[in-house]
Enzyme design. Structure first.
Site, PDB file in Angstrom:
ATOM      1  N   ASN A 163     -11.001  -2.531  -5.070  1.00 13.18           N
ATOM      2  CA  ASN A 163     -10.236  -1.641  -5.954  1.00 13.18           C
ATOM      3  C   ASN A 163     -10.912  -1.468  -7.322  1.00 13.18           C
ATOM      4  OD1 ASN A 163      -6.979  -2.760  -4.692  1.00 13.18           O
ATOM      5  ND2 ASN A 163      -8.211  -1.002  -4.068  1.00 13.18           N
ATOM      6  N   ASP A 210       0.824  -1.216   0.000  1.00 16.34           N
ATOM      7  CA  ASP A 210       0.000   0.000   0.000  1.00 16.34           C
ATOM      8  C   ASP A 210       0.857   1.264   0.000  1.00 16.34           C
ATOM      9  OD1 ASP A 210      -2.386   1.382   0.011  1.00 16.34           O
ATOM     10  OD2 ASP A 210      -2.596   1.365   2.192  1.00 16.34           O
TER      11      ASP A 210
HETATM   12  C1  IPE Z   1      -5.428  -2.596   0.063  1.00 24.78           C
HETATM   13  O1  IPE Z   1      -5.103  -1.270  -0.157  1.00 24.78           O
HETATM   14  C2  IPE Z   1      -5.414  -3.356  -1.238  1.00 24.78           C
HETATM   15  C3  IPE Z   1      -4.108  -3.529  -1.863  1.00 24.78           C
HETATM   16  C4  IPE Z   1      -2.967  -3.115  -1.399  1.00 24.78           C
HETATM   17  C5  IPE Z   1      -4.122  -4.253  -3.110  1.00 24.78           C
HETATM   18  P1  IPE Z   1      -6.231  -0.142  -0.325  1.00 24.78           P
HETATM   19  O2  IPE Z   1      -5.493   1.129  -0.533  1.00 24.78           O
HETATM   20  O3  IPE Z   1      -7.189  -0.548  -1.371  1.00 24.78           O
HETATM   21  O4  IPE Z   1      -6.962  -0.196   1.081  1.00 24.78           O
HETATM   22  P2  IPE Z   1      -7.752   0.914   1.881  1.00 24.78           P
HETATM   23  O5  IPE Z   1      -8.774   1.488   0.939  1.00 24.78           O
HETATM   24  O6  IPE Z   1      -6.761   1.954   2.317  1.00 24.78           O
HETATM   25  O7  IPE Z   1      -8.343   0.207   3.044  1.00 24.78           O
HETATM   26  C1  IPE Z   2      -1.591   0.312  -3.436  1.00 27.79           C
HETATM   27  O1  IPE Z   2      -1.405   1.678  -3.448  1.00 27.79           O
HETATM   28  C2  IPE Z   2      -1.945  -0.243  -4.794  1.00 27.79           C
HETATM   29  C3  IPE Z   2      -3.306  -0.752  -4.894  1.00 27.79           C
HETATM   30  C4  IPE Z   2      -4.203  -0.731  -3.965  1.00 27.79           C
HETATM   31  C5  IPE Z   2      -3.688  -1.325  -6.175  1.00 27.79           C
HETATM   32  P1  IPE Z   2      -2.616   2.708  -3.402  1.00 27.79           P
HETATM   33  O2  IPE Z   2      -3.030   2.996  -4.805  1.00 27.79           O
HETATM   34  O3  IPE Z   2      -3.690   2.234  -2.511  1.00 27.79           O
HETATM   35  O4  IPE Z   2      -1.895   3.969  -2.795  1.00 27.79           O
HETATM   36  P2  IPE Z   2      -2.468   4.972  -1.682  1.00 27.79           P
HETATM   37  O5  IPE Z   2      -2.957   4.148  -0.543  1.00 27.79           O
HETATM   38  O6  IPE Z   2      -3.561   5.732  -2.342  1.00 27.79           O
HETATM   39  O7  IPE Z   2      -1.310   5.832  -1.315  1.00 27.79           O
HETATM   40 MG    MG Z   3      -4.073   2.448  -0.530  1.00 27.99          MG
END
Ligand code: IPE
Ligand code: IPE
Ligand code: MG
Length: 247
Positions: free
Chosen positions: A74, A26
């Site tokens: 997602n 993340d």
């Molecule tokens: C969790 O991250 C999913 C992945 C890393 C693939 P998210 O960014 O989607 O989670 P939330 O929304 O912060 O809980």
């Molecule tokens: C993780 O990074 C990747 C996926 C969830 C696919 P994020 O896209 O959630 O990055 P943040 O949390 O917005 O920084």
């Molecule tokens: Mg995230």
């Protein structure tokens, strides 16, 4: 120099307390914002960190590495971000399968495939078949994965077995549930690492993480290196897991 995890594998063989590490990757978006770039640049840099995590896991002698790449939720992101992520995934599979195979890594993908495009599903099928005989490490990619979705699917398959008379409700045990999940035959994760500072599961391995240890390194996923992986492993090896049974 051997890591503590490698030493542990050498000394105790199968009894090593660290067989499976799972990572919630993340912070790509925040990394991009911090560097004045588009979110897609964060995701691209995140793919480099995947390589680091795999190297770290192989160096530490881990048997299973699970990477949470894309959650069920997602899909609710803006369409252009979803298509950037899918394009990146395709590129990753095209570029990396050969190298994973060469390293003796078996690939397994968990999650709901019916929302993925046909070409990605076909690439995944081929990669899983190609690497099926490898035994150095199993790389599990959680893609279009949601733990509640996985549990619903498992309950449906068990209910069908009961309805058709193959199973009696009173005989259903924990192992039956584990075996009905997409992670069947994969041991529960010993350690879950989540980067970015968030301290939540976000629908990841809810059943499997009943006794998992957690590590929340204070960094964004694109900055993750194999040294960070090793640091999390070393910290884990200093912990005392009790599983409720020992005082
Ligand atoms: C969790 O991250 C999913 C992945 C890393 C693939 P998210 O960014 O989607 O989670 P939330 O929304 O912060 O809980
Ligand atoms: C993780 O990074 C990747 C996926 C969830 C696919 P994020 O896209 O959630 O990055 P943040 O949390 O917005 O920084
Ligand atoms: Mg995230």
């Amino acid at each position: 120099m051997a890591t503590s995890a490698q030493k542990c594998v050498e000394e105790t063989g199968d009894a090593c307390p660290l067989s499976h590490v799972a990572i919630i990757m993340d912070g790509n978006g925040r990394w991009a914002t911090r560097h004045g770039k588009a979110r897609s640049a964060g995701h691209r840099k995140g793919a480099d960190a995947v390589r680091e995590a795999i190297e770290g896991a192989v160096d530490c002698g881990i048997n299973y590495l699970t990477l949470y790449a894309f959650s069920s939720e997602n899909w609710n992101r803006p369409a252009d971000e979803v298509s950037d992520l899918m394009a990146l995934l395709k590129l990753y599979l095209q570029r990396e399968i050969k190298s994973l195979h060469k390293q003796g890594i078996r690939l397994r993908v968990i999650g709901r495939r019916d929302r993925l495009s046909a070409d990605i599903v076909s690439m995944i099928d081929k990669a899983e078949q190609k690497t099926a005989g490898n035994s150095r490490m199993t790389l599990v990619i959680a893609l279009s994965y949601g733990s509640r979705d996985e549990l619903v699917t498992a309950v449906q398959s068990i209910a069908e077995a009961v309805a058709s008379g193959k199973m009696r409700p009173e005989d259903i045990c924990e192992a039956d549930i584990s075996q009905a999940l997409w992670t069947a035959d994969i041991p529960d994760p010993d350690l879950i690492i989540r980067t970015s500072g968030e301290q939540r599961l976000s629908n990841f391995l809810l059943w499997q993480a009943a006794y998992t240890e957690f590590s929340f390194p204070d960094l964004l996923w694109p900055d993750f290196t194999k040294a960070d992986f090793r640091a999390a492993v070393d910290d884990f090896l200093g912990r005392h897991r009790r599983f409720g049974a020992r005082p």
